[in-house]
Scaffold this motif. Structure first.
Motif, PDB file in Angstrom:
ATOM      1  N   LEU A 111      -1.283  37.443   9.693  1.00  0.00           N
ATOM      2  CA  LEU A 111      -1.098  36.336   8.755  1.00  0.00           C
ATOM      3  C   LEU A 111      -1.445  36.773   7.329  1.00  0.00           C
ATOM      4  CD1 LEU A 111      -2.690  33.582  11.010  1.00  0.00           C
ATOM      5  CD2 LEU A 111      -0.271  33.759  10.409  1.00  0.00           C
ATOM      6  N   LYS A 112      -2.503  37.535   7.181  1.00  0.00           N
ATOM      7  CA  LYS A 112      -2.889  38.043   5.861  1.00  0.00           C
ATOM      8  C   LYS A 112      -1.833  39.003   5.319  1.00  0.00           C
ATOM      9  CE  LYS A 112      -7.220  39.282   5.325  1.00  0.00           C
ATOM     10  NZ  LYS A 112      -8.561  39.872   5.622  1.00  0.00           N
ATOM     11  N   GLU A 113      -1.323  39.843   6.187  1.00  0.00           N
ATOM     12  CA  GLU A 113      -0.305  40.813   5.798  1.00  0.00           C
ATOM     13  C   GLU A 113       0.933  40.128   5.230  1.00  0.00           C
ATOM     14  OE1 GLU A 113       2.706  43.270   8.574  1.00  0.00           O
ATOM     15  OE2 GLU A 113       0.606  43.893   8.811  1.00  0.00           O
ATOM     16  N   ARG A 114       1.284  38.963   5.792  1.00  0.00           N
ATOM     17  CA  ARG A 114       2.489  38.250   5.378  1.00  0.00           C
ATOM     18  C   ARG A 114       2.196  37.122   4.398  1.00  0.00           C
ATOM     19  NH1 ARG A 114       6.707  38.596  10.257  1.00  0.00           N
ATOM     20  NH2 ARG A 114       5.766  40.296  11.445  1.00  0.00           N
ATOM     21  N   GLY A 115       0.923  36.879   4.125  1.00  0.00           N
ATOM     22  CA  GLY A 115       0.559  35.820   3.190  1.00  0.00           C
ATOM     23  C   GLY A 115       0.893  34.435   3.699  1.00  0.00           C
ATOM     24  N   LEU A 116       0.715  34.209   5.000  1.00  0.00           N
ATOM     25  CA  LEU A 116       1.088  32.926   5.595  1.00  0.00           C
ATOM     26  C   LEU A 116      -0.126  32.013   5.748  1.00  0.00           C
ATOM     27  CD1 LEU A 116       3.511  34.136   8.424  1.00  0.00           C
ATOM     28  CD2 LEU A 116       4.106  33.258   6.150  1.00  0.00           C
ATOM     29  N   PRO A 117       0.030  30.727   5.437  1.00  0.00           N
ATOM     30  CA  PRO A 117      -1.058  29.761   5.642  1.00  0.00           C
ATOM     31  C   PRO A 117      -1.154  29.364   7.108  1.00  0.00           C
ATOM     32  CG  PRO A 117       0.866  28.638   4.806  1.00  0.00           C
ATOM     33  CD  PRO A 117       1.225  30.101   4.838  1.00  0.00           C
ATOM     34  N   PHE A 118      -2.294  28.823   7.490  1.00  0.00           N
ATOM     35  CA  PHE A 118      -2.511  28.454   8.884  1.00  0.00           C
ATOM     36  C   PHE A 118      -3.693  27.487   8.945  1.00  0.00           C
ATOM     37  CE2 PHE A 118      -4.813  32.207   7.723  1.00  0.00           C
ATOM     38  CZ  PHE A 118      -6.103  32.001   8.203  1.00  0.00           C
ATOM     39  N   THR A 119      -3.880  26.883  10.106  1.00  0.00           N
ATOM     40  CA  THR A 119      -5.018  25.980  10.339  1.00  0.00           C
ATOM     41  C   THR A 119      -5.683  26.359  11.651  1.00  0.00           C
ATOM     42  OG1 THR A 119      -4.056  24.138   9.099  1.00  0.00           O
ATOM     43  CG2 THR A 119      -5.693  23.579  10.771  1.00  0.00           C
ATOM     44  N   ILE A 120      -7.016  26.354  11.659  1.00  0.00           N
ATOM     45  CA  ILE A 120      -7.783  26.582  12.885  1.00  0.00           C
ATOM     46  C   ILE A 120      -8.628  25.342  13.148  1.00  0.00           C
ATOM     47  CG2 ILE A 120      -9.440  28.059  14.079  1.00  0.00           C
ATOM     48  CD1 ILE A 120      -8.753  30.297  12.126  1.00  0.00           C
ATOM     49  N   PHE A 121      -8.423  24.712  14.296  1.00  0.00           N
ATOM     50  CA  PHE A 121      -9.224  23.557  14.705  1.00  0.00           C
ATOM     51  C   PHE A 121     -10.398  24.063  15.542  1.00  0.00           C
ATOM     52  CE2 PHE A 121      -5.002  21.672  14.054  1.00  0.00           C
ATOM     53  CZ  PHE A 121      -5.328  20.586  13.245  1.00  0.00           C
ATOM     54  N   VAL A 122     -11.633  23.746  15.120  1.00  0.00           N
ATOM     55  CA  VAL A 122     -12.806  24.350  15.760  1.00  0.00           C
ATOM     56  C   VAL A 122     -13.795  23.305  16.267  1.00  0.00           C
ATOM     57  CG1 VAL A 122     -12.612  26.405  14.310  1.00  0.00           C
ATOM     58  CG2 VAL A 122     -14.138  24.545  13.603  1.00  0.00           C
ATOM     59  N   ASN A 123     -14.593  23.734  17.258  1.00  0.00           N
ATOM     60  CA  ASN A 123     -15.737  22.980  17.775  1.00  0.00           C
ATOM     61  C   ASN A 123     -16.996  23.691  17.326  1.00  0.00           C
ATOM     62  OD1 ASN A 123     -13.623  23.524  20.276  1.00  0.00           O
ATOM     63  ND2 ASN A 123     -13.947  21.359  19.850  1.00  0.00           N
ATOM     64  N   ALA A 146      -8.654  33.578   3.382  1.00  0.00           N
ATOM     65  CA  ALA A 146      -7.333  34.186   3.541  1.00  0.00           C
ATOM     66  C   ALA A 146      -6.211  33.155   3.540  1.00  0.00           C
ATOM     67  CB  ALA A 146      -7.290  34.996   4.833  1.00  0.00           C
ATOM     68  N   GLY A 147      -6.550  31.890   3.303  1.00  0.00           N
ATOM     69  CA  GLY A 147      -5.520  30.852   3.234  1.00  0.00           C
ATOM     70  C   GLY A 147      -5.522  29.877   4.381  1.00  0.00           C
ATOM     71  N   GLY A 148      -6.586  29.887   5.186  1.00  0.00           N
ATOM     72  CA  GLY A 148      -6.650  28.995   6.332  1.00  0.00           C
ATOM     73  C   GLY A 148      -7.361  27.694   6.033  1.00  0.00           C
ATOM     74  N   ILE A 149      -6.955  26.648   6.713  1.00  0.00           N
ATOM     75  CA  ILE A 149      -7.686  25.384   6.740  1.00  0.00           C
ATOM     76  C   ILE A 149      -8.488  25.375   8.031  1.00  0.00           C
ATOM     77  CG2 ILE A 149      -7.471  22.873   6.957  1.00  0.00           C
ATOM     78  CD1 ILE A 149      -4.874  23.078   5.334  1.00  0.00           C
ATOM     79  N   ILE A 150      -9.784  25.104   7.943  1.00  0.00           N
ATOM     80  CA  ILE A 150     -10.635  25.019   9.135  1.00  0.00           C
ATOM     81  C   ILE A 150     -10.900  23.537   9.375  1.00  0.00           C
ATOM     82  CG2 ILE A 150     -12.696  25.862  10.274  1.00  0.00           C
ATOM     83  CD1 ILE A 150     -10.742  28.043   9.179  1.00  0.00           C
ATOM     84  N   ALA A 151     -10.401  23.028  10.483  1.00  0.00           N
ATOM     85  CA  ALA A 151     -10.401  21.583  10.701  1.00  0.00           C
ATOM     86  C   ALA A 151     -11.085  21.214  12.015  1.00  0.00           C
ATOM     87  CB  ALA A 151      -8.970  21.051  10.660  1.00  0.00           C
ATOM     88  N   ASN A 152     -11.115  19.925  12.301  1.00  0.00           N
ATOM     89  CA  ASN A 152     -11.961  19.318  13.324  1.00  0.00           C
ATOM     90  C   ASN A 152     -11.300  19.300  14.701  1.00  0.00           C
ATOM     91  OD1 ASN A 152     -13.818  17.592  14.681  1.00  0.00           O
ATOM     92  ND2 ASN A 152     -14.286  16.560  12.741  1.00  0.00           N
ATOM     93  N   HIS A 153     -12.054  19.713  15.712  1.00  0.00           N
ATOM     94  CA  HIS A 153     -11.589  19.674  17.105  1.00  0.00           C
ATOM     95  C   HIS A 153     -12.659  19.040  17.997  1.00  0.00           C
ATOM     96  CE1 HIS A 153      -8.726  20.700  20.125  1.00  0.00           C
ATOM     97  NE2 HIS A 153      -9.331  21.767  20.615  1.00  0.00           N
ATOM     98  N   THR A 154     -13.549  18.264  17.386  1.00  0.00           N
ATOM     99  CA  THR A 154     -14.728  17.625  17.970  1.00  0.00           C
ATOM    100  C   THR A 154     -15.860  18.638  18.151  1.00  0.00           C
ATOM    101  OG1 THR A 154     -14.236  17.895  20.334  1.00  0.00           O
ATOM    102  CG2 THR A 154     -13.327  15.936  19.215  1.00  0.00           C
ATOM    103  N   LEU A 155     -17.037  18.126  18.342  1.00  0.00           N
ATOM    104  CA  LEU A 155     -18.234  18.958  18.408  1.00  0.00           C
ATOM    105  C   LEU A 155     -18.295  19.797  19.681  1.00  0.00           C
ATOM    106  CD1 LEU A 155     -20.956  19.553  16.944  1.00  0.00           C
ATOM    107  CD2 LEU A 155     -21.944  17.705  18.319  1.00  0.00           C
ATOM    108  N   THR A 156     -17.997  19.173  20.842  1.00  0.00           N
ATOM    109  CA  THR A 156     -18.200  19.859  22.124  1.00  0.00           C
ATOM    110  C   THR A 156     -16.937  19.979  22.963  1.00  0.00           C
ATOM    111  OG1 THR A 156     -18.738  17.836  23.365  1.00  0.00           O
ATOM    112  CG2 THR A 156     -20.548  18.929  22.185  1.00  0.00           C
ATOM    113  N   HIS A 157     -15.781  19.562  22.434  1.00  0.00           N
ATOM    114  CA  HIS A 157     -14.501  19.635  23.155  1.00  0.00           C
ATOM    115  C   HIS A 157     -14.508  18.786  24.427  1.00  0.00           C
ATOM    116  CE1 HIS A 157     -10.747  21.355  24.752  1.00  0.00           C
ATOM    117  NE2 HIS A 157     -10.571  21.933  23.568  1.00  0.00           N
TER     118      HIS A 157
END
Length: 366
Positions: A111-123, A146-157
């Protein structure tokens, strides 16, 4: 479009788009949809059903580039949907659920190599516990830079639809509120401000959960397939799974080019089936559109062909009734409905995920 051909979509993921040339320029038209891709592990050594190999992931990125897709950050798409602003015909979004370490090791460099945005949903819980399968806060910070959005996936899944033993409705919603709000607090403590986006664990939600998400000011994302559009609302935006059997590039290409049905309403509102109901009836009301109504077909688990009835109202709207003529199995079975476009070589697409407990009322274990 033959019935056998559509069965191949669901069984094998094979759908050629022979008339749609990869080198055709992307049309900029008054369209209001985007294709959001959902990944989990990017690895060949993790569970196959939730994994996409690094080589296959690279093929997906090549496909997006070859077919002229613009990869947008998730917040840009959300803003266009909320404001009902048109987007170019070929817009894709890349998302990852759970924040696995393989995303950092194998996806982030590409993703960094191509300069692409992305989102990661995390606990936050497994991150704080330093679980070896999950990225650390330092690695997530690098991903954000690197251009990512880090977003919500709840605390404990958790399985959000399930109440704990003896839990009242009020206590259940309080617990879910804690799962969402505390996870957001942890993300922002370590990484700074981030949009209020929530990906439902397992793609499970109810109208009560959707209302909670709306009240807390979040945009919700499911795991049912289909284009993201204003027709789907902002508390259960669909995404296309791109892992396991759904990682086939030919299938993915078909889905990327799909357009949303002009959906006015769907019943029942809840995806959770109560009691011993195993053959749910789905009723969709569609506005007039460029879908070939006579070729509209719906499929259940294992590409089961579902009985479909259509009725055109005096105002031109179409009522589509779909049901199963055999019991659905416990878990998260789906109804998938498609129809060919009247003038273009692509499909209209809609999916409903059902949530079925065991006949005795207990929930499945996965």
């Amino acid at each position: 479009m033959s019935r056998l051909f559509l069965l191949l979509i669901l069984l094998t993921g094979f759908v050629p788009l022979s008339k749609l040339q990869a080198n055709q320029p992307a049309e900029v038209a008054d369209r209001f949809h985007a294709s959001i891709l959902m990944y989990h592990h990017i690895s060949s050594r993790t569970p196959p059903s939730t994994s996409t190999s690094p080589q296959r992931f690279r093929e997906h990125l090549d496909l997006l580039e070859r077919d002229g897709f613009q990869v947008w950050p998730l917040d840009r798409v959300v803003q266009h949907l909320q404001r009902r602003r048109p987007m170019p015909d070929r817009v894709a979004v890349i998302t990852f659920d759970d924040g696995y370490i393989s995303v950092y090791e194998n996806a982030l460099p590409l993703l960094k190599e191509r300069g692409l945005p992305f989102t990661i949903f995390v606990n936050a819980q497994p991150i704080n516990e330093r679980h070896p399968l999950h990225m650390s806060w330092a690695q997530l910070k690098e991903a954000k830079e690197a251009g990512g959005i880090i977003a919500n996936h709840t605390l404990t899944h958790p399985h959000m639809i399930r109440k704990e033993e003896g839990e009242t409705d009020e206590q259940w919603l309080e617990r879910l509120t804690h799962e969402i709000v505390e996870n957001q607090r942890e993300i922002e403590k370590h990484l700074g401000e981030t949009p209020r986006y929530l990906a439902y664990p397992y793609g499970e939600y109810t109208p009560e959960i959707q209302e909670l998400v709306r009240r807390l000011g979040y945009v919700g994302f499911g795991q049912q397939s289909g284009p993201a559009s204003p027709f789907t609302g902002m508390t259960a935006i669909p995404r296309y799974a791109a892992n396991g059997i759904f990682s086939n590039p030919t299938t993915l290409r078909t889905k990327l080019h799909a357009v949303p049905f002009p959906l006015l309403s769907e019943e029942p509102v809840s995806t959770v089936l109560a009691g011993r109901e195993r053959r749910p009836t789905l009723t969709l009301t569609l506005a007039p559109g460029d879908y070939r109504l006579r070729q509209l077909a719906c499929y259940g688990p294992d590409a089961q062909v579902l009985p479909v009835r259509t009725r055109t109202l005096e105002n031109g709207n179409v009522v589509v009734t779909v049901n199963s003529d055999r019991d659905l199995s416990t878990g998260r079975p789906r109804y998938n409905c498609t129809a060919p476009h009247a003038t273009e070589n692509r499909f209209f697409w809609f999916s409903r995920q059902w949530l079925l407990p065991h006949p005795d009322g207990t929930w499945y274990d996965f």
